[in-house]
Write a protein that holds these residues in place. Structure first.
Motif, short mmCIF file in Angstrom:
data_model
loop_
_atom_site.label_atom_id
_atom_site.label_comp_id
_atom_site.label_asym_id
_atom_site.label_seq_id
_atom_site.Cartn_x
_atom_site.Cartn_y
_atom_site.Cartn_z
N ARG B 576 34.62 45.66 42.99
CA ARG B 576 34.63 45.02 41.67
C ARG B 576 35.43 43.72 41.75
O ARG B 576 36.54 43.69 42.28
N ILE B 577 34.83 42.66 41.22
CA ILE B 577 35.47 41.34 41.28
C ILE B 577 35.57 40.81 39.87
O ILE B 577 34.59 40.80 39.12
N ALA B 578 36.78 40.37 39.51
CA ALA B 578 36.97 39.77 38.19
C ALA B 578 36.71 38.27 38.28
O ALA B 578 37.22 37.60 39.18
N VAL B 579 35.93 37.77 37.35
CA VAL B 579 35.61 36.34 37.34
C VAL B 579 35.90 35.80 35.95
O VAL B 579 35.54 36.43 34.94
N GLY B 580 36.52 34.61 35.91
CA GLY B 580 36.82 33.99 34.62
C GLY B 580 38.12 34.53 34.04
O GLY B 580 38.76 35.44 34.58
N GLY B 581 38.53 33.92 32.96
CA GLY B 581 39.77 34.33 32.35
C GLY B 581 40.96 33.82 33.14
O GLY B 581 40.82 32.99 34.04
N GLU B 582 42.13 34.30 32.80
CA GLU B 582 43.34 33.80 33.45
C GLU B 582 43.55 34.43 34.82
O GLU B 582 44.08 33.79 35.73
N ASP B 583 43.14 35.66 34.97
CA ASP B 583 43.40 36.37 36.22
C ASP B 583 42.27 36.22 37.24
O ASP B 583 42.50 36.33 38.44
N GLY B 584 41.07 36.05 36.76
CA GLY B 584 39.92 36.08 37.66
C GLY B 584 39.67 34.76 38.36
O GLY B 584 40.29 33.73 38.04
#
Lengths: 313, 692
Positions: B576-584
């Motif tokens: 799982r990969i987080a994209v966008g936002g402050e952390d991704g």
């Protein structure tokens, strides 16, 4: 055949022996004709001994013969020269008139040769030379070849030189060797006393050799033994671990020469020494013959012993 | 010492020949005849006696002869290191660059590369330090510089080849930093790779610290591979939009192949299977006709029979309908039917994208006709009465496109004041240029996205068209083309999210001969695409490309509002990969081949957007570059002025070998040994003959 130096070039270069020419046995082997070899060795040997005090010629005139180059000019009959203007030699009747019989061992072990010349070949040359030499002294010459039985017999006779040489020529090594039976047979058939020359490698215990020769000795014969060994039998010059095969029996033994050499040499030396001692005790001449030894040296030894025999007698 | 032709060194194995000769031939095969065994006794051969080497000197000479001859043919090169000479035998800073790109999956390349690195790790001494840097398109060290061989082995064991392409510059730059900051007296760079030509991106200004030894280990070799290179989807001719042709390009490297199976799989279902013959070092195209396409994009793939490189035997893509731009073409109610033929025919042609044209007379346009349209072309029709300027303006503001074509019927009545926002400026009476054999386009802004297609040479001559009449537009902004008298010919202005292009002449062949020029078709297509804000949707990406999830939404639902800014991506391997936002991450960088599922964060049950990724096509080019080129670029220039005793670091191995010519001396030594051996063997042989 090679002329490379042999491991044992024995007493050949003895400076004390005048006139000896030391003919290489290997060179003789190239000639092949036994009579020619015998004549060459003996005549040359005799010519070299013209100043020897051991000359054994008799003084009884026998016949004249034409001078040949190499003959001693002291024997030229100048009276005949005055009459005919040709050189003739006076030949004298020999004072010995005995039977000279060569007993030649032709068992398979005599066919051994570490290099080119087999012991049998060497013995043949030696026998031919001595027979020729004896014939010149008016001895009756004969020959017996044997292995564990009598193979061939040439009865002693003043005219049997060609027969003896022929008998030598056709002798071939083969069969097991044993002295007892053939010598017993020979001793039974001897009417006149004579000289017996045994040429053998004597692979028997000294006691049995004495026993075998005893019959001849007891019959009043003069017996001389020439103990013929190849130089390899005396020096054992082998390196590789090998299987050794007995020439007479065919038995094979795995042997590591490097380990056994010392023991072997001690054994053969002791055997030769014991043989000489035991034969000497029985008034039998024992001469060790190395096949790398020149022939004429042996002739010299033989002549010395003949003189000694005559003196003793 | 290095070897220029190391394979020849295998010839040294022939040293077993003299060994066997000296061991085996020493034992007599035949029994030795002897007169009597009276004084002999059995002495069994001891094992050591059989195995003992005889004639040691001869044996050593013969062995040395063979080894020297093999060494001479292997062309030895003595590598004398300047730094080592200066600093004695101190510690060594070792940096190992290990290629882990997709091409390393071929055959046993990865295993061989690992073995080579393992060997380097085994040679790390207590006073040395080693760093392992695996690289593909990017590079990062997997460990701090250390002499802990166990740690290095563990780091090596954790590596496996990726699906990405290869770039040499990142790992070299990292190695340069590590080597430059090292305080150890000796420095070594080891590069283990298949040295693909496409990986070369080094510039000449890369410099390693002086005295750095460079070792290259090439694990490439002959390649036989077949791969799916691309997939194209076209609308079935004469069919509806729900049927497409899927064409796949299969390429073959190596010998010709017959009867290769090719499958089209949609979802997890095999749709069709075909057999294909591939020529030697060539390619072939296989087409699956009449493939039904659902409304939404679905994951599909082309699969061919497997070979030694499995990753390129599957091509993932999204099966979608052929792209279409819905167009509303409005003509004046009084226009003759033949005057609109140029535009309507031009828009019937082409399928990338296709134009779904709804033609209406200006008095018959209803508001419903705007529904689902991306572009409205007003062909000298003015504002349609049935729609009104307000609706059109809203249509444009929401992202729709519009092309105004001005002609003889353009007037204050057809363009009322309420439609002021839809035109770039005041429109004047027609300018007549008949007396001068017509006007031409004097300026075309070929840098503009709409007209960039014509920027190349021999890519359409817009100046060939003659314009006899046009309506000057009073504007200075957004002029994309001008006539030779300086008046605007084509203008653009934006309204909200949409674009409006205004063309000052007609498209009917009356006021100009542009429709009769070959350039007309692409010109009209380009204007339509641009005005409709058309963006080509990629059905398949290459590993290494970056994707903005927001764009995917717009492809899926053009003009959609409230596009999420935070996304969760499920990779093909389940990561799982987080994209966008402050952390991704700012965008989704594709690192695996396969289909990625993209969902707004916090909505795990939402219908995913799909992204199909395939191996970087550059990785399928197995051609290599000359390894000496890498050595030449990386060799520090300062080493050129090295003392005469030191090897010239800039010289390649071959050049150093040529300069040193060590093989000549080795061969001369072998010749001397051969002569000595001959003499000795003759002597020994003569002695042996004599004793026997």
């Amino acid at each position: 055949m090679t002329s490379a130096p042999r491991p044992s070039q024995p007493q050949a270069a003895d400076p004390g022996m005048p006139g000896a020419r030391f003919i290489d046995p290997a060179a003789l082997a190239r000639i092949g004709d036994l009579e020619l070899i015998a004549r060459w060795v003996v005549e040359g040997f005799i010519s070299g001994l013209h100043r020897s005090p051991h000359l054994g010629f008799s003084t009884d005139f026998a016949e004249h013969r034409q001078y040949m180059p190499g003959d001693d000019i002291r024997h030229i009959d100048w009276r005949v020269y005055a009459r005919t203007e040709r050189y003739y030699l006076k030949e004298f009747e020999a004072d010995t008139n005995t039977n000279f019989t060569v007993l030649l061992d032709v068992s398979a072990s005599m066919g051994y040769a570490h290099q080119s010349l087999t012991k049998l070949d060497y013995a043949k040359y030696l026998a031919a030379c001595l027979t020729y030499f004896s014939h010149r002294q008016r001895d009756r010459v004969g020959l017996v070849t044997f292995n564990d039985d009598v193979v061939d017999i040439v009865p002693p006779s003043a005219k049997h030189l060609p027969h003896v040489l022929h008998g030598l020529d056709r002798a071939r090594a083969g069969g097991k060797g044993s002295l007892a039976m053939p010598l017993a047979k020979i001793a039974e058939n001897q009417r006149r006393r004579g000289i017996f020359l045994l040429l053998s490698d004597l692979y028997e215990e000294p006691a049995s050799v004495i026993t075998a020769l005893g019959a001849l000795r007891d019959g009043g014969h003069d017996v001389m033994v020439m103990h013929i060994l190849d130089s390899a039998e005396r020096t054992f010059p082998f390196d590789d671990a090998s299987t050794f095969r007995d020439l007479e029996t065919g038995v094979q033994l795995p042997v590591v020469p490097s380990k056994l050499k010392k023991e072997y040499l001690a054994g053969i030396d002791e055997h030769v020494r014991a043989m000489g001692k035991r034969l000497g005790e029985n008034r039998i001449d024992h001469t060790l013959v190395d096949t790398s030894q020149p022939l004429d040296r042996l002739l010299f030894d033989y002549l010395v012993r003949r003189e000694r025999l005559r003196t003793v007698r | 010492m290095s070897l220029l032709a190391p394979l020849f060194a295998l010839g040294a194995l022939a040293v077993v020949i003299p060994l066997l000769v000296h061991l085996v031939h020493r034992e007599r095969k035949d029994a030795l005849a002897f007169p009597s065994l009276m004084f002999l006794r059995r002495t069994p051969y001891p094992f050591s006696a059989r195995q003992r080497i005889r004639d040691w000197l001869l044996f050593l000479l013969r062995s040395a002869l063979i080894v020297l001859a093999a060494l001479a043919f292997a062309r030895p090169v003595v590598a004398r290191r300047q730094a080592a000479l200066a600093a004695g035998t101190g510690g060594q800073e070792i940096v190992v660059l290990l290629d882990r790109s997709f091409s390393m999956r071929y055959s046993d390349r990865w295993q061989r590369a690992r073995s080579e690195v393992q060997r380097v790790v085994d040679g790390v001494g207590n006073s040395d330090r080693a760093t392992l840097i695996p690289f593909d398109r990017r590079a990062s060290a997997v460990n701090e510089a250390t002499n802990d061989r166990a740690m290095l082995r563990a780091a090596l064991d954790s590596l496996k080849p990726s699906d990405e392409g290869t770039r040499l510059a990142p790992p070299v730059a990292l190695a340069q930093r590590i080597l430059s900051s090292s305080d150890l007296p000796r420095r070594t760079l080891v590069v283990v790779s298949d040295f693909q030509r496409t990986s070369w991106d080094l510039t000449d200004d890369v410099q390693l610290p002086p005295g750095t030894e460079i070792r290259t280990i090439d694990v490439s070799g002959e390649v036989r591979d077949r791969a799916v290179r691309s997939v194209e989807i076209r609308r079935t001719p004469g069919g509806d939009a729900s049927r497409v042709l899927v064409s796949a390009r299969i390429v073959n490297v190596g010998r010709a192949q017959r009867g290769i199976g090719v499958r089209l799989e949609v979802g997890d279902r095999e749709v069709e299977r075909k057999s294909l013959d591939l020529p030697e070092d060539g390619g072939a195209t296989v087409t699956f006709a009449n493939v039904a396409v659902p409304n939404r994009a679905v994951a599909a793939r082309i699969v061919i029979d497997g070979d030694e490189l499995a990753g390129d035997d599957i091509f993932h893509f999204l099966l979608t309908r052929a792209p279409t731009i819905p167009v509303l073409l409005v003509e004046h109610r009084d226009a003759l039917p033949e005057r609109g033929v140029f535009v309507s025919r031009a828009l019937e042609i082409g399928d990338q994208p296709a134009f779904d044209v709804l033609a209406r007379r200006s008095d018959r346009v209803a508001p419903a006709d705007l529904a689902g349209r991306r572009l409205v072309i007003l062909a000298d029709a003015g504002i349609p009465m049935g729609v009104g300027a307000q609706r059109l303006e809203r249509f444009v503001r929401e992202g729709g496109g519009m092309i105004n074509v001005l002609g003889e019927r353009t007037s204050a009545r057809t363009w009322p004041a309420t439609a002021k926002a839809l035109i770039p400026g005041a429109i004047s009476e027609p300018a007549d240029r008949l007396g001068e054999r017509g006007a031409v386009l004097g300026f075309v802004d070929r840098r503009h996205q709409a007209l960039a297609l014509f920027s190349g040479t021999r890519s359409g001559d817009l100046s060939a068209a003659r314009f006899f009449r046009y309506r000057p537009i009073d504007t200075t902004d957004g002029v994309l083309a001008r006539f030779d008298d300086g008046t605007a010919a084509l203008t653009e202005h934006r309204l909200g999210e949409g674009r409006i292009l205004t063309w000052a002449s007609t498209f009917d062949g009356y006021w100009n001969d542009l429709p009769r020029q070959a350039v007309f078709l692409p010109f009209l297509h380009q204007l339509s695409r641009y005005a409709a804000s058309y963006r080509e949707q990629k059905r398949a990406y290459a590993v290494g490309e970056a994707v903005q999830p927001g764009d995917l939404v717009l492809f899926d639902r053009p003009g959609a509002a409230n596009v999420p800014t935070r996304w969760t991506v499920l990779s093909p391997s389940g990561k799982r990969i987080a994209v966008g936002g402050e952390d991704g991450a700012p965008s989704l960088e594709l690192r695996e081949a396969g289909v990625h599922e993209v969902r707004p964060s916090g909505m795990p049950n939402a219908e995913p957007l799909l992204v199909a990724a395939n191996v970087d096509p550059a990785e399928l080019d197995f051609a290599t570059f000359d390894v000496s080129r890498l050595t030449n670029v990386l060799q520090p220039p300062g080493s050129v002025a090295a003392p005469a005793a030191a090897a010239d670091p800039q010289a390649t191995l071959a050049e150093r070998e040529q300069k040193q010519s060590m093989w000549w001396y080795v061969l001369a030594a072998a010749a001397i040994i051969l002569f000595t051996e001959g003499l000795l063997a003759r002597r020994t042989s003569a002695q042996r003959l004599l004793t026997q």
